[in-house]
Design a protein around this motif. Structure first.
Motif, PDB file in Angstrom:
ATOM      1  N   PRO A 177      -5.720   1.542  10.405  1.00  0.00           N
ATOM      2  CA  PRO A 177      -6.386   1.382   9.115  1.00  0.00           C
ATOM      3  C   PRO A 177      -5.635   0.380   8.242  1.00  0.00           C
ATOM      4  N   ASN A 178      -6.330  -0.214   7.284  1.00  0.00           N
ATOM      5  CA  ASN A 178      -5.693  -1.120   6.333  1.00  0.00           C
ATOM      6  C   ASN A 178      -4.918  -0.313   5.305  1.00  0.00           C
ATOM      7  N   PRO A 179      -3.706  -0.760   4.950  1.00  0.00           N
ATOM      8  CA  PRO A 179      -2.950  -0.063   3.908  1.00  0.00           C
ATOM      9  C   PRO A 179      -3.681  -0.140   2.570  1.00  0.00           C
ATOM     10  N   SER A 180      -3.639   0.946   1.809  1.00  0.00           N
ATOM     11  CA  SER A 180      -4.201   0.944   0.457  1.00  0.00           C
ATOM     12  C   SER A 180      -3.290   0.188  -0.500  1.00  0.00           C
ATOM     13  N   ALA A 181      -1.984   0.234  -0.260  1.00  0.00           N
ATOM     14  CA  ALA A 181      -1.006  -0.432  -1.119  1.00  0.00           C
ATOM     15  C   ALA A 181      -0.839  -1.889  -0.688  1.00  0.00           C
ATOM     16  N   ALA A 182      -0.826  -2.786  -1.652  1.00  0.00           N
ATOM     17  CA  ALA A 182      -0.672  -4.212  -1.364  1.00  0.00           C
ATOM     18  C   ALA A 182       0.716  -4.542  -0.818  1.00  0.00           C
ATOM     19  N   ASN A 183       1.706  -3.674  -1.068  1.00  0.00           N
ATOM     20  CA  ASN A 183       3.075  -3.972  -0.634  1.00  0.00           C
ATOM     21  C   ASN A 183       3.414  -3.370   0.738  1.00  0.00           C
ATOM     22  N   VAL A 184       2.417  -2.886   1.459  1.00  0.00           N
ATOM     23  CA  VAL A 184       2.591  -2.420   2.836  1.00  0.00           C
ATOM     24  C   VAL A 184       1.710  -3.299   3.718  1.00  0.00           C
ATOM     25  N   HIS A 185       2.260  -3.798   4.810  1.00  0.00           N
ATOM     26  CA  HIS A 185       1.473  -4.628   5.719  1.00  0.00           C
ATOM     27  C   HIS A 185       1.744  -4.244   7.170  1.00  0.00           C
ATOM     28  N   LEU A 205      -9.952   3.012   6.782  1.00  0.00           N
ATOM     29  CA  LEU A 205     -10.621   2.564   7.997  1.00  0.00           C
ATOM     30  C   LEU A 205     -11.897   1.809   7.618  1.00  0.00           C
ATOM     31  N   PRO A 206     -12.444   1.003   8.514  1.00  0.00           N
ATOM     32  CA  PRO A 206     -13.720   0.319   8.218  1.00  0.00           C
ATOM     33  C   PRO A 206     -14.832   1.295   7.830  1.00  0.00           C
ATOM     34  N   SER A 207     -14.749   2.542   8.306  1.00  0.00           N
ATOM     35  CA  SER A 207     -15.766   3.549   7.987  1.00  0.00           C
ATOM     36  C   SER A 207     -15.632   4.070   6.559  1.00  0.00           C
ATOM     37  N   GLY A 208     -14.544   3.686   5.886  1.00  0.00           N
ATOM     38  CA  GLY A 208     -14.300   4.175   4.534  1.00  0.00           C
ATOM     39  C   GLY A 208     -13.443   5.430   4.501  1.00  0.00           C
ATOM     40  N   GLU A 209     -13.058   5.935   5.671  1.00  0.00           N
ATOM     41  CA  GLU A 209     -12.236   7.141   5.748  1.00  0.00           C
ATOM     42  C   GLU A 209     -10.749   6.782   5.746  1.00  0.00           C
ATOM     43  N   ASN A 210      -9.943   7.788   5.413  1.00  0.00           N
ATOM     44  CA  ASN A 210      -8.490   7.676   5.509  1.00  0.00           C
ATOM     45  C   ASN A 210      -8.059   8.315   6.824  1.00  0.00           C
ATOM     46  N   LYS A 211      -6.929   7.856   7.357  1.00  0.00           N
ATOM     47  CA  LYS A 211      -6.446   8.398   8.628  1.00  0.00           C
ATOM     48  C   LYS A 211      -4.957   8.710   8.526  1.00  0.00           C
ATOM     49  N   SER A 213      13.691  -5.332   4.374  1.00  0.00           N
ATOM     50  CA  SER A 213      12.406  -4.659   4.537  1.00  0.00           C
ATOM     51  C   SER A 213      12.637  -3.357   5.287  1.00  0.00           C
ATOM     52  N   MET A 214      11.680  -2.450   5.165  1.00  0.00           N
ATOM     53  CA  MET A 214      11.728  -1.197   5.901  1.00  0.00           C
ATOM     54  C   MET A 214      10.425  -1.055   6.661  1.00  0.00           C
ATOM     55  N   TYR A 215      10.527  -0.514   7.879  1.00  0.00           N
ATOM     56  CA  TYR A 215       9.299  -0.290   8.625  1.00  0.00           C
ATOM     57  C   TYR A 215       9.373   0.951   9.492  1.00  0.00           C
ATOM     58  N   PHE A 216       8.165   1.457   9.805  1.00  0.00           N
ATOM     59  CA  PHE A 216       7.966   2.501  10.799  1.00  0.00           C
ATOM     60  C   PHE A 216       7.264   1.830  11.968  1.00  0.00           C
ATOM     61  N   VAL A 217       7.685   2.176  13.168  1.00  0.00           N
ATOM     62  CA  VAL A 217       6.968   1.734  14.359  1.00  0.00           C
ATOM     63  C   VAL A 217       5.754   2.647  14.505  1.00  0.00           C
ATOM     64  N   MET A 218       4.608   2.061  14.716  1.00  0.00           N
ATOM     65  CA  MET A 218       3.392   2.846  14.884  1.00  0.00           C
ATOM     66  C   MET A 218       3.372   3.481  16.280  1.00  0.00           C
ATOM     67  N   PRO A 219       2.730   4.641  16.433  1.00  0.00           N
ATOM     68  CA  PRO A 219       2.627   5.261  17.758  1.00  0.00           C
ATOM     69  C   PRO A 219       2.067   4.269  18.778  1.00  0.00           C
ATOM     70  N   SER A 220       2.546   4.370  20.010  1.00  0.00           N
ATOM     71  CA  SER A 220       2.187   3.396  21.045  1.00  0.00           C
ATOM     72  C   SER A 220       0.693   3.373  21.364  1.00  0.00           C
ATOM     73  N   ALA A 221      -0.029   4.409  21.013  1.00  0.00           N
ATOM     74  CA  ALA A 221      -1.472   4.446  21.272  1.00  0.00           C
ATOM     75  C   ALA A 221      -2.242   3.446  20.413  1.00  0.00           C
ATOM     76  N   TYR A 222      -1.625   2.914  19.353  1.00  0.00           N
ATOM     77  CA  TYR A 222      -2.313   2.027  18.416  1.00  0.00           C
ATOM     78  C   TYR A 222      -2.019   0.556  18.672  1.00  0.00           C
ATOM     79  N   LYS A 223      -3.059  -0.229  18.655  1.00  0.00           N
ATOM     80  CA  LYS A 223      -2.944  -1.679  18.578  1.00  0.00           C
ATOM     81  C   LYS A 223      -3.177  -2.057  17.127  1.00  0.00           C
ATOM     82  N   LYS A 224      -2.729  -3.220  16.727  1.00  0.00           N
ATOM     83  CA  LYS A 224      -2.836  -3.632  15.328  1.00  0.00           C
ATOM     84  C   LYS A 224      -4.260  -3.517  14.793  1.00  0.00           C
ATOM     85  N   GLU A 225      -5.212  -3.995  15.552  1.00  0.00           N
ATOM     86  CA  GLU A 225      -6.596  -4.021  15.074  1.00  0.00           C
ATOM     87  C   GLU A 225      -7.217  -2.627  14.957  1.00  0.00           C
ATOM     88  N   ALA A 226      -6.615  -1.617  15.574  1.00  0.00           N
ATOM     89  CA  ALA A 226      -7.154  -0.250  15.507  1.00  0.00           C
ATOM     90  C   ALA A 226      -6.594   0.549  14.336  1.00  0.00           C
TER      91      ALA A 226
END
Length: 179
Positions: free
Chosen positions: A95-103, A57-63, A80-93
């Motif tokens: 956290p950034n993936p730690s792994a370069a191969n996840v987007h 997260l921008p705060s430096g924490e993991n979520k 490719s493989m993906y998980f749908v994120m919970p509906s409560a999340y928008k893209k900008e909310a």
């Protein structure tokens, strides 16, 4: 505990076939290669690591992010493989993936033709189900877009009542719906 699934509106339901209209949603995705077992295991581990906290997260924490169903594998020349994120999340909310191969990506609204089947999946079984769906859509004169996808709803240790689906995006102007 119920696992969230992406919301959709059923346009046609004639089991085991269904046409579904999905709204937009956000995904965590990784590219995979190899046969179904190898690619699905590798892809699952990468995306699961993201939702289990390998992110920033921008705060430096993991979520930690709740698991959803299905786990989706896009089939085709490049998988490719993906998980749908919970509906409560928008893209900008998210956290950034730690792994370069996840987007993180936004999926636009789409209509899918879906074929449900049970049991454990394999390359051969998924291909056979895709062929059945393709033949049905061809017989009905329905145009498709893109490549097929596999959608798995169960944990690997679930033995009975397994739910699997193959799906492909369909062109709406080739269909007429009453609802």
């Amino acid at each position: 505990m119920a696992i969230e699934e992406p919301a959709y509106r059923s346009l046609i339901s004639e089991p085991p076939f269904e046409h579904r209209a999905y709204s937009d949603y956000v995904i965590a995705e990784t590219d995979v290669a190899g046969d179904f077992d190898t690619a699905s295991t590798r892809g699952f581990r990468r995306v699961a690591a993201y939702i289990f906290g390998e992110n920033l997260l921008p705060s430096g924490e993991n979520k930690k992010i709740a698991m959803t169903a299905p786990v989706v594998m896009n089939l085709g020349d490049s998988a490719s493989m993906y998980f749908v994120m919970p509906s409560a999340y928008k893209k900008e909310a998210l956290p950034n993936p730690s792994a370069a191969n996840v987007h993180i990506e936004e999926e636009m609204p789409k209509t899918l033709a879906v074929l449900r089947f049970g049991g454990f999946s394999s390359d051969e079984k998924i291909k056979a189900q895709c062929d059945i769906l393709a033949n049905t859509l061809t017989e009905q004169g329905i145009e498709t877009v893109g490549s097929y996808m596999y959608m798995g709803y169960n944990a690997p240790w679930d033995v009975v009542n397994r739910r699997n689906e193959v799906a492909i995006e369909i062109v709406l102007n080739t269909l007429t719906y009453s609802n």
